[in-house]
Design an enzyme around this catalytic site. Structure first.
Site, PDB file in Angstrom:
ATOM      1  CG  LEU A 205      -2.149   0.561   1.465  1.00 13.26           C
ATOM      2  CD1 LEU A 205      -3.092   0.004   0.417  1.00 13.26           C
ATOM      3  CD2 LEU A 205      -2.682   0.250   2.877  1.00 13.26           C
ATOM      4  CG  HIS A 206       3.080   2.806  -2.945  1.00  8.50           C
ATOM      5  ND1 HIS A 206       2.958   1.560  -3.505  1.00  8.50           N
ATOM      6  CD2 HIS A 206       3.260   3.659  -3.978  1.00  8.50           C
ATOM      7  CE1 HIS A 206       3.055   1.663  -4.809  1.00  8.50           C
ATOM      8  NE2 HIS A 206       3.238   2.931  -5.135  1.00  8.50           N
ATOM      9  NE  ARG A 207      -0.137   3.478  -7.129  1.00  8.88           N
ATOM     10  CZ  ARG A 207       0.399   3.646  -8.321  1.00  8.88           C
ATOM     11  NH1 ARG A 207       0.180   4.765  -8.978  1.00  8.88           N
ATOM     12  NH2 ARG A 207       1.168   2.736  -8.849  1.00  8.88           N
TER      13      ARG A 207
ATOM     14  CG  ASP B 269      -1.703   1.055  -3.138  1.00  5.20           C
ATOM     15  OD1 ASP B 269      -0.561   0.535  -3.198  1.00  5.20           O
ATOM     16  OD2 ASP B 269      -1.978   1.991  -2.355  1.00  5.20           O
TER      17      ASP B 269
END
Ligand code: UD1
Ligand code: UDP
Length: 371
Positions: free
Chosen positions: A202-204, A275
């Site tokens: 998860l990093h967006r 993501d």
């Protein structure tokens, strides 16, 4: 040919690993690192692990607000490029490094080659979509991972002769690393893979910079029936601290992993939740169903093939996918080439079209210099 390749963020290091070797067998490549990613675990480790020659030039831009970061890449790359006697510039993907370097290449009257061209999520609130659109439309040569991306470009008015379908260099690398990937897993992670687990990345910005969205995603993993292995991107780590959000029980959180460790986990996970653009594709390469934590993806081909589904930030969708895991479809068509994308990219760079472009821009630069 004298080529200048730009890298700056994690997926670009992974992509350049195979391509640089193929390019350097026949051409001169100068690697420029913008410094967008700089932590050892986000940058240096990939050069060491994947045996990428160190970048000759490091622009050291670091973390900055998007426009300022892009402006700094433009400013510093412009100075660097002026010192290089380049025939063409190669960029890949959709990061700020891609956009900044692409603008400079065109301002310096150099042919611009875009790898992973023609991808669209049609979500213009995502900075990556803007970067893709802008770079595709100023590129002289658009190299795509599949025929659908090429068709999208044609529909947007890109000339057929400026497009070549080459496959995905990330698939090339995945195939090379997969057989030995598990051997180096740290013992704690190796032990985990003996039983069912899911992998989460998860990093967006749209997910992690929005407190409510981040909390909603993590709530989906409360009471997960299997361990959730979660290598944490530094952006996400910073937001979790800032928002004071604790990870649910059952999480096995760790620092960002090396590439082979990621491949080992991706290929052994029951389901991949992500993501990330790269991780969605790697789940497909591995034959592991993926749940994408976004409202839209540019990798719609994996969705159409039945291996990926969109869950947005929906707590309920995530919970459902944990309790009733998506099944693997019977077929997994070759959507990303045959593992020879790097070679096909070299062939595209050696095409008559590319020679024409190099000669044309060389002529224009010479005329301007003598005017
Ligand atoms: C960028 C790309 C994204 C890509 C991702 C790969 C853009 C617009 N986005 O997003 O498309 O999927 O890289 O991982 O270019 N940070 C560190 N150390 C680092 C790097 C980042 O601490 O080495 C932290 C900083 O707080 C920084 C934040 O992460 O502000 C975000 O980094 P940035 O490169 O701006 O965006 P990514 O989310 O990594
Ligand atoms: N990756 C990695 N370690 C991690 C997370 C990701 O090596 O802890 C790799 C992943 O396997 C893929 C690439 O980084 O090859 C994807 O990068 P990222 O998810 O940062 O960016 P995106 O693909 O979304 O642009």
């Amino acid at each position: 040919m004298k080529l200048v390749s730009i890298v700056g963020a994690r997926p670009e290091f992974v992509q350049v690993a195979v391509l640089s070797r193929a390019l350097r067998a026949r051409h001169r490549e100068t690697l420029v690192h913008t410094g967008q990613h700089y932590d050892a675990g986000m940058s240096g480790r990939f050069f060491a692990e994947l045996e990428i020659e160190p970048a000759e030039i490091d622009l050291n831009v670091g973390s900055l607000p998007a426009s300022v970061q892009t402006a700094e890449i433009v400013r510093r790359f412009s100075g660097a490029l002026a010192q290089l006697d380049a025939d063409a510039v190669i960029v890949r993907g959709d990061t700020n490094s891609t956009l900044g370097a692409a603008i400079v290449a065109k301002q310096h009257l150099l042919p611009l080659v875009h790898i992973e061209a023609g991808m669209r999520s049609y979500d213009r609130t995502a900075p990556e979509e803007i970067n893709r659109l802008a770079v595709d439309h100023i590129s002289d040569l658009c190299l795509t991972t599949d025929a659908a991306a090429a068709q999208r470009l044609r529909a947007e008015g890109v000339a057929d002769e400026a497009i070549a379908v080459c496959g995905d260099v990330m698939y090339d690398l995945f195939l090379q690393v997969l057989p030995g990937a598990a051997a180096g897993l740290p013992p704690a992670l190796a032990a985990l893979t003996e039983r069912p687990f899911v992998l989460l990345t998860l990093h967006r910005g749209e997910n992690v910079d929005d407190r409510a969205r981040l909390a909603s995603i993590l709530a989906g993993f409360e009471s997960a029936p299997v361990p959730v292995v979660f290598p944490v991107h530094p952006r996400t780590a910073a937001r979790l601290r800032e928002f004071g959000i604790a990870l649910p029980p059952g999480f096995v959180a760790c620092e960002p992993l090396g590439y082979a460790d990621m491949v080992a986990l991706e290929s052994r996970a029951r389901t991949v939740f992500t993501d990330s653009g790269g991780v969605q594709r790697e789940a497909y390469f591995a034959g592991v169903p993926c749940v994408t934590l976004r409202d839209a993806t540019e990798w719609t081909n994996t969705i159409d093939a039945g291996w990926n589904r969109l869950a947005g930030a929906s707590t309920g969708e995530i919970r459902r996918a944990l309790l009733d895991p998506p099944a693997a479809p019977a077929a997994r068509p070759a959507l990303f080439g045959d593992g020879d994308a790097a070679q096909r990219i070299v062939t595209a760079l050696e095409s008559a079209k590319m020679s024409e472009l190099v000669a044309f821009y060389r002529g224009v630069r010479a005329a301007r210099r003598s005017a």
